[in-house]
Design an enzyme around this catalytic site. Structure first.
Site, PDB file in Angstrom:
ATOM      1  N   SER A 116       5.909  -5.254   9.908  1.00 48.11           N
ATOM      2  CA  SER A 116       7.127  -4.853   9.046  1.00 48.11           C
ATOM      3  C   SER A 116       8.180  -3.950   9.983  1.00 48.11           C
ATOM      4  O   SER A 116       7.775  -3.169  10.833  1.00 48.11           O
ATOM      5  CB  SER A 116       7.047  -3.790   7.821  1.00 48.11           C
ATOM      6  OG  SER A 116       8.113  -3.786   7.335  1.00 48.11           O
ATOM      7  N   TYR A 144       3.807   3.641   4.494  1.00 54.29           N
ATOM      8  CA  TYR A 144       3.757   2.613   4.959  1.00 54.29           C
ATOM      9  C   TYR A 144       4.452   2.405   6.449  1.00 54.29           C
ATOM     10  O   TYR A 144       3.843   1.474   7.190  1.00 54.29           O
ATOM     11  CB  TYR A 144       4.849   1.655   4.042  1.00 54.29           C
ATOM     12  CG  TYR A 144       4.926   0.312   4.223  1.00 54.29           C
ATOM     13  CD1 TYR A 144       3.918  -0.476   4.340  1.00 54.29           C
ATOM     14  CD2 TYR A 144       6.230  -0.387   4.245  1.00 54.29           C
ATOM     15  CE1 TYR A 144       3.976  -1.793   4.518  1.00 54.29           C
ATOM     16  CE2 TYR A 144       6.290  -1.759   4.630  1.00 54.29           C
ATOM     17  CZ  TYR A 144       5.185  -2.555   4.426  1.00 54.29           C
ATOM     18  OH  TYR A 144       5.440  -3.929   4.582  1.00 54.29           O
TER      19      TYR A 144
END
Length: 292
Positions: free
Chosen positions: A151, A178
């Site tokens: 990501s 994350y």
């Protein structure tokens, strides 16, 4: 084009979103595809967002798909899964570590340790374990492709590296687990690429140029964790699927250890996006990332 005929591909998180699109695209290129997630669903009456549905779409086009259950947060489940895959198929030629969890919702000190560790189990240790099971065989055969889905929160969309000001999203959404997990995945992939270089094996990372509007993203938006303005110019899963296929086809001597971005990588190599069935794709392919 049957660019992957004879190859065995494994795609995690293949019940929906990017994983579903990738499994279908690799199958349309000729690969036998192993699709994996926590549940299969009803094989007899498949419904969307299940492995049964993904496998059914592939088989309806004449492709070859096999559904496996695995809980990637559980090391024992990962081990049993890979043992079964290698016993049944003998090898994995293409490994796509797509499954991941965001773990957004609470700031670092408000996040339960169990939850923080779960993000790392799924986003870092699961790809690591699957790679470690697959790589020795890949090197022995002189062929293998690893594509890890990451990501932009690992770098481009992470909290400002220059320091304040920080976006409200980064200050309040609880991105620490994350962001750091995906950053670790990126650098681990690069390290493995250096170790396998010259063996016919490659390890690369691909991230969407912009957010992919998957069911998971919609759920975060519905909970108010992700604001609508964070999902501008959303990317179609087909773009990621095509970029993953392109990395599976790339020469490991030339493309190895790269951190790539879907539409930008495809533009770099001059490859157009195709549909999941290998046919015409009519969506928009983003090359320029959205600035917040």
């Amino acid at each position: 084009m049957n660019e992957l005929t004879g190859r065995i591909a494994l795609v995690t998180g293949a019940s929906r979103g990017i994983g579903e699109a990738t499994a279908e695209r690799l199958a349309s290129a000729g690969a036998t595809v192993i699709v994996a997630a926590r549940t299969v669903g009803d094989i007899g009456v498949p419904v969307p967002d299940t492995l049964a549905w993904t496998a059914a779409q592939i088989r309806a086009r004449g492709g070859d798909a096999h559904a496996f259950v695995v809980d990637l947060a559980d090391p024992a489940s990962r081990a049993a899964f890979m043992d079964e895959v290698l016993e049944r198929f003998g090898r994995v030629d293409l490994l796509v570590n797509n499954a991941g969890i965001a773990g957004l919702g609470a700031r670092s000190w408000e996040t339960p340790e169990k939850h923080f560790r779960r993000v790392y189990e799924v986003d870092v240790f699961a790809p690591r374990d699957l790679m470690m099971w697959a790589v020795p065989g890949m090197m022995a055969r002189g062929y293998g492709r690893i594509v890890n889905v990451s990501s932009t929160v690992a770098d481009r969309a992470a909290p400002n590296p220059e320091g304040p000001p920080f976006l409200d999203f980064h200050r309040n959404a609880g991105v620490s687990a994350y962001c750091s997990a995906k950053s670790a995945l990126n650098l681990f992939t690069r390290a493995v690429a250096a170790e396998v270089h010259g063996s016919g094996v490659s390890a690369n990372v691909v991230s969407p140029v912009n957010s992919v509007l998957t069911r998971g993203t919609r759920e975060l938006m519905a909970r108010g964790v992700v604001k609508a303005e964070r999902v501008q110019a959303p990317e179609d899963p087909e773009t990621m699927a095509e970029a993953i296929l392109a990395l599976c086809l790339a020469d490991p001597e030339a493309v190895n250890g790269r951190t790539t971005y879907s539409g930008q990588f495809l533009a770099e190599i001059g490859r157009e996006v195709r549909g999941r069935d290998g046919g015409v794709f009519t969506g928009t392919v983003a090359v320029q990332s959205v600035r917040y």
